[in-house]
Design a protein around this motif. Sequence first.
Motif, PDB file in Angstrom:
ATOM      1  N   HIS A 153      -2.152  -7.168  -6.536  1.00 56.08           N
ATOM      2  CA  HIS A 153      -2.260  -6.958  -5.089  1.00 56.08           C
ATOM      3  C   HIS A 153      -3.612  -7.498  -4.580  1.00 56.08           C
ATOM      4  O   HIS A 153      -3.672  -8.208  -3.574  1.00 56.08           O
ATOM      5  CB  HIS A 153      -2.128  -5.454  -4.803  1.00 56.08           C
ATOM      6  N   PHE A 207      -7.555  -5.460   8.284  1.00 57.23           N
ATOM      7  CA  PHE A 207      -6.307  -6.107   8.687  1.00 57.23           C
ATOM      8  C   PHE A 207      -6.245  -6.342  10.203  1.00 57.23           C
ATOM      9  O   PHE A 207      -5.801  -7.410  10.642  1.00 57.23           O
ATOM     10  CB  PHE A 207      -5.084  -5.320   8.185  1.00 57.23           C
ATOM     11  N   PHE A 260      -7.728   1.201   0.687  1.00 60.37           N
ATOM     12  CA  PHE A 260      -6.526   0.867   1.480  1.00 60.37           C
ATOM     13  C   PHE A 260      -6.739   1.272   2.941  1.00 60.37           C
ATOM     14  O   PHE A 260      -6.369   0.553   3.858  1.00 60.37           O
ATOM     15  CB  PHE A 260      -5.283   1.614   0.965  1.00 60.37           C
ATOM     16  N   GLU A 272      -4.600 -10.515  -1.845  1.00 65.04           N
ATOM     17  CA  GLU A 272      -5.474 -10.315  -0.679  1.00 65.04           C
ATOM     18  C   GLU A 272      -6.609 -11.319  -0.671  1.00 65.04           C
ATOM     19  O   GLU A 272      -6.922 -11.906   0.368  1.00 65.04           O
ATOM     20  CB  GLU A 272      -6.035  -8.894  -0.685  1.00 65.04           C
ATOM     21  N   HIS A 301       0.848  -1.220   0.000  1.00 62.83           N
ATOM     22  CA  HIS A 301       0.000   0.000   0.000  1.00 62.83           C
ATOM     23  C   HIS A 301       0.872   1.255   0.000  1.00 62.83           C
ATOM     24  O   HIS A 301       0.598   2.208  -0.723  1.00 62.83           O
ATOM     25  CB  HIS A 301      -0.897   0.047   1.251  1.00 62.83           C
ATOM     26  N   GLU A 360      -8.970  -1.130   4.696  1.00 65.49           N
ATOM     27  CA  GLU A 360      -8.274  -2.388   4.980  1.00 65.49           C
ATOM     28  C   GLU A 360      -7.352  -2.230   6.188  1.00 65.49           C
ATOM     29  O   GLU A 360      -7.322  -3.081   7.071  1.00 65.49           O
ATOM     30  CB  GLU A 360      -7.453  -2.820   3.758  1.00 65.49           C
TER      31      GLU A 360
HETATM   32 FE   LIG Z   1      -4.844  -3.807  -0.126  1.00 62.33          FE
END
Ligand SMILES: [Fe+2]
Length: 165
Positions: free
Chosen positions: A48, A119, A111, A52, A11, A114
């Motif tokens: 990417h 995350f 992002f 994920e 990221h 996440e």
């Molecule tokens: Fe990502």
Amino acid sequence: MTILEGLVAEHRVFLSVFNEIESALPHTKSASEVALLCRVLQRLIHDHGETENDLAYIALDHILKERGQHNRLFHDHQEVDSLLKQVATIPNLLEARSQLQVALNACRRHFHEEETVVFPLIAKALQPETLQILGRSWKPAPGPVPPLLKSLIGSTEVGRQPSAS
Ligand SMILES: [Fe+2]
Ligand SMILES: [Fe+2]
């Protein structure tokens, strides 16, 4: 490195590429130059997103599904992909620049979500050893692409002079 550290590191690289693209965007001279930037970005972001989906989201499938987040996160990936594909078809330069900006903003929001929501959930749900094992299966975005993107951004194609060195 855990899978989450790897994804966050990616990221960071993408965010600095986005900044570079934003500063190059006003210097683009044609919609086809914008389309070229989009195609390279699309490949980076697609790889990417695949990682994920395969390594991180799937590990948290049941939790994300309960929270109604799995489909939306997956949908975010598809949306960014189709936004970038769509920009590449716009013949008008000003419109293409503006739609690329929309796509970059959508990526930044994704992002951020996440890193602040998804995350941490994955980090809570999985054992540190599992995160390390997944990290070992992780392959960063292909090496030759960021330099290619850098050269596009720095090239005369988008209205800048190449560096003297
Ligand atoms: Fe990502
Ligand atoms: Fe994502």
